[in-house]
Design a protein around this motif. Structure first.
Motif, PDB file in Angstrom:
ATOM      1  N   ASP A 120       0.802  -1.237   0.000  1.00  0.00           N
ATOM      2  CA  ASP A 120       0.000   0.000   0.000  1.00  0.00           C
ATOM      3  C   ASP A 120       0.833   1.284   0.000  1.00  0.00           C
ATOM      4  O   ASP A 120       0.565   2.207   0.775  1.00  0.00           O
ATOM      5  CB  ASP A 120      -0.940   0.026   1.212  1.00  0.00           C
ATOM      6  CG  ASP A 120      -1.971  -1.087   1.195  1.00  0.00           C
ATOM      7  OD1 ASP A 120      -2.305  -1.559   0.092  1.00  0.00           O
ATOM      8  OD2 ASP A 120      -2.433  -1.481   2.274  1.00  0.00           O
ATOM      9  N   GLY A 121       1.864   1.364  -0.840  1.00  0.00           N
ATOM     10  CA  GLY A 121       2.662   2.576  -0.925  1.00  0.00           C
ATOM     11  C   GLY A 121       3.669   2.770   0.198  1.00  0.00           C
ATOM     12  O   GLY A 121       4.186   3.864   0.388  1.00  0.00           O
ATOM     13  N   LYS A 122       3.954   1.692   0.919  1.00  0.00           N
ATOM     14  CA  LYS A 122       4.939   1.746   2.002  1.00  0.00           C
ATOM     15  C   LYS A 122       5.951   0.622   1.815  1.00  0.00           C
ATOM     16  O   LYS A 122       5.606  -0.446   1.335  1.00  0.00           O
ATOM     17  CB  LYS A 122       4.260   1.596   3.361  1.00  0.00           C
ATOM     18  CG  LYS A 122       3.301   2.731   3.688  1.00  0.00           C
ATOM     19  CD  LYS A 122       2.520   2.465   4.939  1.00  0.00           C
ATOM     20  CE  LYS A 122       1.447   1.441   4.814  1.00  0.00           C
ATOM     21  NZ  LYS A 122       0.269   1.800   4.072  1.00  0.00           N
ATOM     22  N   LEU A 123       7.178   0.879   2.195  1.00  0.00           N
ATOM     23  CA  LEU A 123       8.230  -0.133   2.182  1.00  0.00           C
ATOM     24  C   LEU A 123       8.934  -0.048   3.531  1.00  0.00           C
ATOM     25  O   LEU A 123       9.348   1.035   3.948  1.00  0.00           O
ATOM     26  CB  LEU A 123       9.212   0.149   1.047  1.00  0.00           C
ATOM     27  CG  LEU A 123      10.283  -0.910   0.803  1.00  0.00           C
ATOM     28  CD1 LEU A 123      10.685  -0.900  -0.661  1.00  0.00           C
ATOM     29  CD2 LEU A 123      11.488  -0.674   1.655  1.00  0.00           C
ATOM     30  N   LEU A 124       9.045  -1.172   4.214  1.00  0.00           N
ATOM     31  CA  LEU A 124       9.679  -1.227   5.530  1.00  0.00           C
ATOM     32  C   LEU A 124      10.786  -2.256   5.505  1.00  0.00           C
ATOM     33  O   LEU A 124      10.596  -3.358   4.994  1.00  0.00           O
ATOM     34  CB  LEU A 124       8.653  -1.610   6.599  1.00  0.00           C
ATOM     35  CG  LEU A 124       9.201  -1.743   8.030  1.00  0.00           C
ATOM     36  CD1 LEU A 124       9.577  -0.366   8.584  1.00  0.00           C
ATOM     37  CD2 LEU A 124       8.192  -2.424   8.926  1.00  0.00           C
ATOM     38  N   ALA A 125      11.938  -1.891   6.053  1.00  0.00           N
ATOM     39  CA  ALA A 125      13.063  -2.824   6.148  1.00  0.00           C
ATOM     40  C   ALA A 125      13.659  -2.750   7.543  1.00  0.00           C
ATOM     41  O   ALA A 125      13.658  -1.693   8.182  1.00  0.00           O
ATOM     42  CB  ALA A 125      14.129  -2.480   5.114  1.00  0.00           C
ATOM     43  N   ARG A 126      14.171  -3.877   7.994  1.00  0.00           N
ATOM     44  CA  ARG A 126      14.910  -3.941   9.257  1.00  0.00           C
ATOM     45  C   ARG A 126      16.218  -4.665   8.970  1.00  0.00           C
ATOM     46  O   ARG A 126      16.251  -5.653   8.238  1.00  0.00           O
ATOM     47  CB  ARG A 126      14.139  -4.702  10.317  1.00  0.00           C
ATOM     48  CG  ARG A 126      12.815  -4.058  10.644  1.00  0.00           C
ATOM     49  CD  ARG A 126      12.625  -3.939  12.123  1.00  0.00           C
ATOM     50  NE  ARG A 126      11.243  -3.727  12.436  1.00  0.00           N
ATOM     51  CZ  ARG A 126      10.770  -2.637  13.014  1.00  0.00           C
ATOM     52  NH1 ARG A 126      11.586  -1.661  13.334  1.00  0.00           N
ATOM     53  NH2 ARG A 126       9.497  -2.520  13.280  1.00  0.00           N
ATOM     54  N   ILE A 127      17.271  -4.156   9.583  1.00  0.00           N
ATOM     55  CA  ILE A 127      18.605  -4.722   9.404  1.00  0.00           C
ATOM     56  C   ILE A 127      19.210  -4.938  10.782  1.00  0.00           C
ATOM     57  O   ILE A 127      19.063  -4.087  11.666  1.00  0.00           O
ATOM     58  CB  ILE A 127      19.505  -3.768   8.587  1.00  0.00           C
ATOM     59  CG1 ILE A 127      18.902  -3.484   7.221  1.00  0.00           C
ATOM     60  CG2 ILE A 127      20.913  -4.335   8.451  1.00  0.00           C
ATOM     61  CD1 ILE A 127      19.613  -2.387   6.447  1.00  0.00           C
ATOM     62  N   ALA A 128      19.900  -6.040  10.975  1.00  0.00           N
ATOM     63  CA  ALA A 128      20.648  -6.304  12.209  1.00  0.00           C
ATOM     64  C   ALA A 128      22.075  -6.661  11.821  1.00  0.00           C
ATOM     65  O   ALA A 128      22.306  -7.362  10.833  1.00  0.00           O
ATOM     66  CB  ALA A 128      20.012  -7.446  12.995  1.00  0.00           C
ATOM     67  N   ALA A 129      23.026  -6.165  12.604  1.00  0.00           N
ATOM     68  CA  ALA A 129      24.442  -6.397  12.280  1.00  0.00           C
ATOM     69  C   ALA A 129      25.260  -6.533  13.565  1.00  0.00           C
ATOM     70  O   ALA A 129      24.831  -6.120  14.641  1.00  0.00           O
ATOM     71  CB  ALA A 129      24.981  -5.247  11.436  1.00  0.00           C
ATOM     72  N   ALA A 130      26.449  -7.075  13.402  1.00  0.00           N
ATOM     73  CA  ALA A 130      27.324  -7.312  14.552  1.00  0.00           C
ATOM     74  C   ALA A 130      27.811  -6.025  15.198  1.00  0.00           C
ATOM     75  O   ALA A 130      28.018  -5.984  16.415  1.00  0.00           O
ATOM     76  CB  ALA A 130      28.527  -8.162  14.125  1.00  0.00           C
ATOM     77  N   ASP A 131      27.989  -4.977  14.403  1.00  0.00           N
ATOM     78  CA  ASP A 131      28.520  -3.720  14.933  1.00  0.00           C
ATOM     79  C   ASP A 131      28.127  -2.576  14.016  1.00  0.00           C
ATOM     80  O   ASP A 131      27.501  -2.778  12.972  1.00  0.00           O
ATOM     81  CB  ASP A 131      30.043  -3.787  15.094  1.00  0.00           C
ATOM     82  CG  ASP A 131      30.744  -4.196  13.811  1.00  0.00           C
ATOM     83  OD1 ASP A 131      30.352  -3.714  12.724  1.00  0.00           O
ATOM     84  OD2 ASP A 131      31.689  -5.002  13.885  1.00  0.00           O
ATOM     85  N   SER A 132      28.517  -1.376  14.388  1.00  0.00           N
ATOM     86  CA  SER A 132      28.158  -0.177  13.644  1.00  0.00           C
ATOM     87  C   SER A 132      28.678  -0.198  12.209  1.00  0.00           C
ATOM     88  O   SER A 132      27.955   0.142  11.269  1.00  0.00           O
ATOM     89  CB  SER A 132      28.695   1.051  14.391  1.00  0.00           C
ATOM     90  OG  SER A 132      28.386   2.221  13.701  1.00  0.00           O
TER      91      SER A 132
END
Length: 158
Positions: A120-132
């Motif tokens: 519906d016109g939205k895109l959501l992403a989540r990312i996880a990582a070991a460090d900055s």
């Protein structure tokens, strides 16, 4: 798009992000959080982080998200359904008619570091990582895709 928020042990952070978009307006929002700086020997055992996002268009709610880690953050972060032992994370939201078109290239850029959905016109992403640094290595290409190739600000360049 601010740089990463660093949460320190026993730190407490509660914040709200609200936007009311006009008809036809687009929004790209990103928030990155690092749970202590590993290079500095920092470990976050306990604390609070609560991010509350509310995005509206002409007063009508389009998107709502509440992210909350409260108490034993280190233990919560170990669970595979949260961070799977990672120490950095990011949320990206794009409100745009281009979300569906950008989903496949975004997923490719993120790879195993996270996931993304569009609806519906939205895109959501989540990312996880070991460090900055690892987080930035996924986040920067992802944001560049969502900016349709426009350069990120200098503070975001590695």
């Amino acid at each position: 798009m601010p740089q990463e928020t660093i949460l320190f042990d026993a730190g407490r952070l509660s914040r709200r992000f609200e936007a009311d978009l006009a008809e036809g307006a687009e929004l790209l929002a990103a928030e990155a959080v690092v749970f202590g700086r590993e290079a500095m020997g920092e470990t976050v055992r306990t604390g609070l982080i609560h991010d509350r996002w509310r995005i509206r268009r002409d007063g009508r709610l389009l998107f709502a998200d509440d992210l909350r880690f409260d108490g034993e953050i280190a233990a919560m972060a170990q669970h595979p359904a949260t961070l799977g032992g990672k120490r950095a994370m990011a949320t990206i939201l794009l409100v745009s008619s281009e979300g569906d078109r950008l989903l496949a290239p975004l997923r490719e850029a993120i790879g195993e570091a996270g996931g993304a959905s569009a609806w519906d016109g939205k895109l959501l992403a989540r990312i996880a990582a070991a460090d900055s640094l690892s987080l930035r290595r996924s986040l920067i290409p992802a944001l560049t895709i969502l900016l349709d190739g426009r350069a990120l600000p200098k503070v975001w360049q590695i």
